[in-house]
Scaffold this motif. Structure first.
Motif, PDB file in Angstrom:
ATOM      1  N   GLY B 201     -34.413 -65.114  20.674  1.00  0.00           N
ATOM      2  CA  GLY B 201     -35.814 -64.788  20.452  1.00  0.00           C
ATOM      3  C   GLY B 201     -36.672 -65.993  20.115  1.00  0.00           C
ATOM      4  O   GLY B 201     -37.896 -65.956  20.276  1.00  0.00           O
ATOM      5  N   SER B 202     -36.058 -67.090  19.669  1.00  0.00           N
ATOM      6  CA  SER B 202     -36.852 -68.266  19.319  1.00  0.00           C
ATOM      7  C   SER B 202     -37.692 -68.729  20.506  1.00  0.00           C
ATOM      8  O   SER B 202     -38.794 -69.224  20.333  1.00  0.00           O
ATOM      9  CB  SER B 202     -35.952 -69.415  18.873  1.00  0.00           C
ATOM     10  OG  SER B 202     -35.338 -69.085  17.648  1.00  0.00           O
ATOM     11  N   CYS B 203     -37.143 -68.599  21.699  1.00  0.00           N
ATOM     12  CA  CYS B 203     -37.913 -68.949  22.894  1.00  0.00           C
ATOM     13  C   CYS B 203     -38.481 -67.717  23.598  1.00  0.00           C
ATOM     14  O   CYS B 203     -39.588 -67.755  24.113  1.00  0.00           O
ATOM     15  CB  CYS B 203     -37.039 -69.718  23.891  1.00  0.00           C
ATOM     16  SG  CYS B 203     -36.594 -71.384  23.373  1.00  0.00           S
ATOM     17  N   HIS B 204     -37.712 -66.637  23.659  1.00  0.00           N
ATOM     18  CA  HIS B 204     -38.063 -65.528  24.548  1.00  0.00           C
ATOM     19  C   HIS B 204     -38.940 -64.459  23.906  1.00  0.00           C
ATOM     20  O   HIS B 204     -39.372 -63.544  24.597  1.00  0.00           O
ATOM     21  CB  HIS B 204     -36.784 -64.890  25.109  1.00  0.00           C
ATOM     22  CG  HIS B 204     -36.035 -65.765  26.080  1.00  0.00           C
ATOM     23  ND1 HIS B 204     -36.366 -65.840  27.416  1.00  0.00           N
ATOM     24  CD2 HIS B 204     -34.999 -66.621  25.913  1.00  0.00           C
ATOM     25  CE1 HIS B 204     -35.538 -66.691  28.030  1.00  0.00           C
ATOM     26  NE2 HIS B 204     -34.705 -67.180  27.128  1.00  0.00           N
ATOM     27  N   THR B 205     -39.147 -64.528  22.570  1.00  0.00           N
ATOM     28  CA  THR B 205     -40.010 -63.538  21.919  1.00  0.00           C
ATOM     29  C   THR B 205     -41.368 -64.173  21.627  1.00  0.00           C
ATOM     30  O   THR B 205     -41.414 -65.316  21.151  1.00  0.00           O
ATOM     31  CB  THR B 205     -39.373 -63.052  20.597  1.00  0.00           C
ATOM     32  OG1 THR B 205     -38.120 -62.439  20.893  1.00  0.00           O
ATOM     33  CG2 THR B 205     -40.255 -62.032  19.892  1.00  0.00           C
ATOM     34  N   PRO B 206     -42.451 -63.471  21.920  1.00  0.00           N
ATOM     35  CA  PRO B 206     -43.774 -64.038  21.608  1.00  0.00           C
ATOM     36  C   PRO B 206     -43.929 -64.256  20.108  1.00  0.00           C
ATOM     37  O   PRO B 206     -43.267 -63.596  19.305  1.00  0.00           O
ATOM     38  CB  PRO B 206     -44.755 -62.953  22.087  1.00  0.00           C
ATOM     39  CG  PRO B 206     -43.965 -61.942  22.813  1.00  0.00           C
ATOM     40  CD  PRO B 206     -42.526 -62.126  22.482  1.00  0.00           C
ATOM     41  N   ARG B 207     -44.785 -65.221  19.754  1.00  0.00           N
ATOM     42  CA  ARG B 207     -45.019 -65.504  18.337  1.00  0.00           C
ATOM     43  C   ARG B 207     -46.400 -65.023  17.917  1.00  0.00           C
ATOM     44  O   ARG B 207     -47.335 -64.984  18.706  1.00  0.00           O
ATOM     45  CB  ARG B 207     -44.865 -67.001  18.065  1.00  0.00           C
ATOM     46  CG  ARG B 207     -43.398 -67.433  18.172  1.00  0.00           C
ATOM     47  CD  ARG B 207     -43.186 -68.878  17.817  1.00  0.00           C
ATOM     48  NE  ARG B 207     -41.813 -69.267  18.079  1.00  0.00           N
ATOM     49  CZ  ARG B 207     -40.881 -69.415  17.125  1.00  0.00           C
ATOM     50  NH1 ARG B 207     -41.165 -69.212  15.860  1.00  0.00           N
ATOM     51  NH2 ARG B 207     -39.643 -69.762  17.445  1.00  0.00           N
ATOM     52  N   ARG B 222     -41.456 -55.460  21.784  1.00  0.00           N
ATOM     53  CA  ARG B 222     -41.943 -56.821  22.057  1.00  0.00           C
ATOM     54  C   ARG B 222     -40.824 -57.858  21.932  1.00  0.00           C
ATOM     55  O   ARG B 222     -41.004 -59.014  22.308  1.00  0.00           O
ATOM     56  CB  ARG B 222     -43.067 -57.184  21.077  1.00  0.00           C
ATOM     57  CG  ARG B 222     -44.324 -56.335  21.253  1.00  0.00           C
ATOM     58  CD  ARG B 222     -45.304 -56.604  20.114  1.00  0.00           C
ATOM     59  NE  ARG B 222     -44.711 -56.264  18.817  1.00  0.00           N
ATOM     60  CZ  ARG B 222     -45.284 -56.532  17.637  1.00  0.00           C
ATOM     61  NH1 ARG B 222     -46.453 -57.152  17.592  1.00  0.00           N
ATOM     62  NH2 ARG B 222     -44.695 -56.188  16.511  1.00  0.00           N
ATOM     63  N   TYR B 223     -39.674 -57.429  21.400  1.00  0.00           N
ATOM     64  CA  TYR B 223     -38.554 -58.351  21.228  1.00  0.00           C
ATOM     65  C   TYR B 223     -38.083 -58.855  22.590  1.00  0.00           C
ATOM     66  O   TYR B 223     -37.875 -58.065  23.513  1.00  0.00           O
ATOM     67  CB  TYR B 223     -37.415 -57.637  20.486  1.00  0.00           C
ATOM     68  CG  TYR B 223     -36.220 -58.533  20.206  1.00  0.00           C
ATOM     69  CD1 TYR B 223     -36.368 -59.691  19.453  1.00  0.00           C
ATOM     70  CD2 TYR B 223     -34.966 -58.222  20.695  1.00  0.00           C
ATOM     71  CE1 TYR B 223     -35.277 -60.517  19.201  1.00  0.00           C
ATOM     72  CE2 TYR B 223     -33.865 -59.032  20.441  1.00  0.00           C
ATOM     73  CZ  TYR B 223     -34.031 -60.184  19.691  1.00  0.00           C
ATOM     74  OH  TYR B 223     -32.957 -60.999  19.451  1.00  0.00           O
ATOM     75  N   LEU B 224     -37.959 -60.181  22.765  1.00  0.00           N
ATOM     76  CA  LEU B 224     -37.484 -60.821  24.006  1.00  0.00           C
ATOM     77  C   LEU B 224     -38.332 -60.446  25.214  1.00  0.00           C
ATOM     78  O   LEU B 224     -37.832 -60.369  26.339  1.00  0.00           O
ATOM     79  CB  LEU B 224     -36.012 -60.451  24.274  1.00  0.00           C
ATOM     80  CG  LEU B 224     -35.008 -60.833  23.195  1.00  0.00           C
ATOM     81  CD1 LEU B 224     -33.603 -60.368  23.599  1.00  0.00           C
ATOM     82  CD2 LEU B 224     -34.992 -62.336  22.932  1.00  0.00           C
TER      83      LEU B 224
END
Lengths: 148, 446
Positions: B201-207, B222-224
């Motif tokens: 999720g550090s890259c693939h989940t929106p922040r 919204r996860y991943l």
């Protein structure tokens, strides 16, 4: 897998991802096709697959198994190819010669698709590099070959 | 007066309480634990592979785990730290409890809160056993390297760390992964790896606004679901047929993580690094668990749109001189890209990836397509062997306008509908990915 090169069927056991160029040069011993950049940028390794120019350095051998592969060694057996080679000789195109087998294959492929290409079509198709700078001689030979 | 005194007293008490909370060192399950028997090297090294610690805690030419990698944050650049067992500059003096607090709670041995560039909100899900094995690996098997940590470039007062304790209160979980009883063991193992050590999720989940990942587990749609990071668009890992894994089978996800390629795609950008350093080292069972878990995450048709369909008309059009004469993008494609990727956009087997239907060409964000065109693909090393076919860098061969024309063509060819790319977008990414430029992208939070 079966490779049909210059009309001869070879049954070979090779890694699927081996570049076609490796198979042609190292496995079949046909060294007229040259290694240049290895990145499909220069065209020295051009061969014909079912009559279309293909850069063999980036072609996994698996993807052309069973197709008709033509290399520079057999280009004289093709009517269009023979005409191209005669034009190349008439214009004394090669200098060092390293890129020229690829140039001849690219020219043959173009003339097989478009018998009378325009200057623009020649420029678009003949993207092979020549570090001796034989481009003007290539263009002149192309014009002769295109006239049949 | 009395009222004012009372108010002051309340403020002092609340302030001291907040200060205590923001600097306290919480309990670790390892407090007071007797030093356990050493863990086998393979066990600890495996956990380090799962967490891909080396990706951020090393620089390209530096010693493994010695830190120093710059990471951009909105407040300023920070640097990954030395996590070798050097006693002065690394973590050689850390007890297991202190190590645990750093990895799972984001708290250094001195009580300072770590920046969440360290993915402790994900690592919080790791099991006690994995943390213990990881500690043992770093203390006993990693070469100590004396290399002082670099101070961050974040100016005072923004560089104060205590507010992060409140960030953690809101955004960082505190409990290890809890198995979902209604799911099978493979799924649970996959969930543990993806949500935990793998920190996908550090890259693939929106922040969100506070730079937090908007979701940390499968309960949130919204996860991943895909995010832009470091000049790459990390695609959705959910069941979205266009921007995600909807058209991938479990077996294809497995192959991608194991060998770096399948018939849909080859690893590139940041995923190439994750593959080179991490996923290929995972066991088949673990990778199958990840594949099963990811395939269970539903897509969102409202976000993703109707599923992509191959459109053969492009192939026919590319064979026509009239099309080529009329479209500089199509002409550029045939001159620069078509040799490998083909007039049919299908690539060659799994060795040269298809452009038809690729998520980077269907997603609205064009960053990945621009980035790989300008900078090429990095070296994919599978099982110690480098890849035979690699996307070359075209940065010095075609200008911004030509890149925009070619990508606008590709992103609307063969049924792709990522949409046009502008010259300005290309110019911006060209500058940001030029190491000589002053605004070059450095690794973001991950």
């Amino acid at each position: 897998m079966d490779l049909i090169v210059n009309g001869v069927r070879h049954t070979v056991a090779l890694e699927a991802e081996m570049p076609l160029l490796w198979a042609i040069r190292d496995e079949l011993g046909l060294t007229g096709t040259k290694y240049g950049c290895g990145l499909a940028q220069c065209g020295a390794c051009t061969v014909l697959v079912d009559g279309i120019a293909v850069r063999s350095c980036i072609t996994p051998v698996e993807s052309v198994a069973g197709q008709q592969i033509t290399t520079i060694e057999a280009i004289g057996e093709d009517a269009v190819g023979r005409r191209v080679v005669e034009a190349w000789v008439a214009h004394q195109v090669p200098q060092c010669g390293y890129c020229q087998s690829g140039q001849v294959m690219a020219a043959t492929s173009l003339l097989k698709q478009i018998a009378q290409p325009s200057e623009a079509e020649v420029a678009a198709a003949m993207t092979n590099l020549c570090r001796c700078g034989t481009y003007n001689a290539i263009a002149a030979a192309m014009r002769q070959a295109a006239q049949g | 007066m009395k009222r004012l005194t009372a108010l002051l007293a309340i403020l002092v008490v609340a302030g001291s309480g907040a200060w205590w909370f923001a600097t306290r060192i919480p309990a670790s399950p390892f407090d007071g634990a007797a030093p356990a028997a050493a863990t086998p090297l393979e066990r600890g090294e495996y956990v380090a592979r799962l967490g891909d610690c080396v990706a951020c805690h090393s620089t390209e030419h530096g010693a493994p785990f010695a830190g120093g990698l710059p990471m951009g944050t909105p407040l300023g650049t920070i640097f990954a730290t030395n996590i070798t067992p050097d006693r002065e500059t690394g973590i050689g003096g850390y007890t297991l409890s202190q190590f645990d607090n750093a990895v799972r709670r984001g708290i250094g041995a001195d009580g300072r809160r770590l920046y969440p560039a360290m993915p402790y909100p994900s690592y919080a899900r790791m099991s006690d056993e994995d943390v213990r094995a990881l500690y043992d690996y770093f203390q006993r098997h990693v070469q100590p390297v004396r290399q002082a940590n670099q101070a961050s470039h974040i100016p005072w007062p923004l560089n104060m760390r205590w507010p992060l304790a409140f960030w953690n209160l809101v955004f960082a979980p505190t409990r290890p992964y809890q198995a979902a009883p209604q799911r099978d063991a493979a799924w649970n193992r996959g969930a543990y790896l993806v949500e935990g050590a793998g920190h996908c999720g550090s890259c693939h989940t929106p922040r969100g606004l506070a730079m937090q990942e908007v979701a940390l587990d499968s309960s949130d749609p919204r996860y991943l679901s895909g995010a832009l990071l470091d000049g790459w668009y990390a695609p959705s890992l959910r069941g979205d047929p266009n921007s995600g894994l909807g058209r991938w089978s479990e077996e294809e996800i497995f192959a991608y993580l194991k060998r770096g390629r399948n018939r849909h795609s080859v690893v590139f950008g940041s995923m190439m690094e994750a593959f080179n350093n991490s996923t290929q080292f995972m066991t088949d069972d673990d990778l199958r668990g990840i594949a099963r878990y990811l395939k269970s995450l539903p897509g969102d048709p409202a976000r993703d749109g109707a599923p992509w369909q191959y459109d053969p008309a492009t192939r026919t059009a590319l064979a026509s001189p009239a099309t080529l004469a009329a479209s500089p993008g199509a002409r550029g494609y045939m001159a620069r890209c078509g040799t490998c990727h083909g007039a049919d956009g299908q690539g060659r087997g799994e060795w040269i990836p298809p452009l038809a239907g690729a998520s980077s060409l269907l997603a609205p964000d064009a960053a990945s397509a621009i980035n790989i065109t300008l900078n090429g693909a990095g070296r994919v090393v599978a099982g110690g062997v480098a890849d035979a076919y690699r996307m070359p860098s075209l940065r010095n061969q075609i200008n911004d306008r030509e890149v925009a024309e070619i990508l606008s063509f590709i992103r609307t060819a063969w049924g792709n509908r990522g949409g046009a790319v502008t010259e300005e977008q290309v110019a911006k990414l060209r500058s940001q990915t030029n190491p000589a430029s002053s605004d070059v992208i450095v690794l973001q939070m991950r």
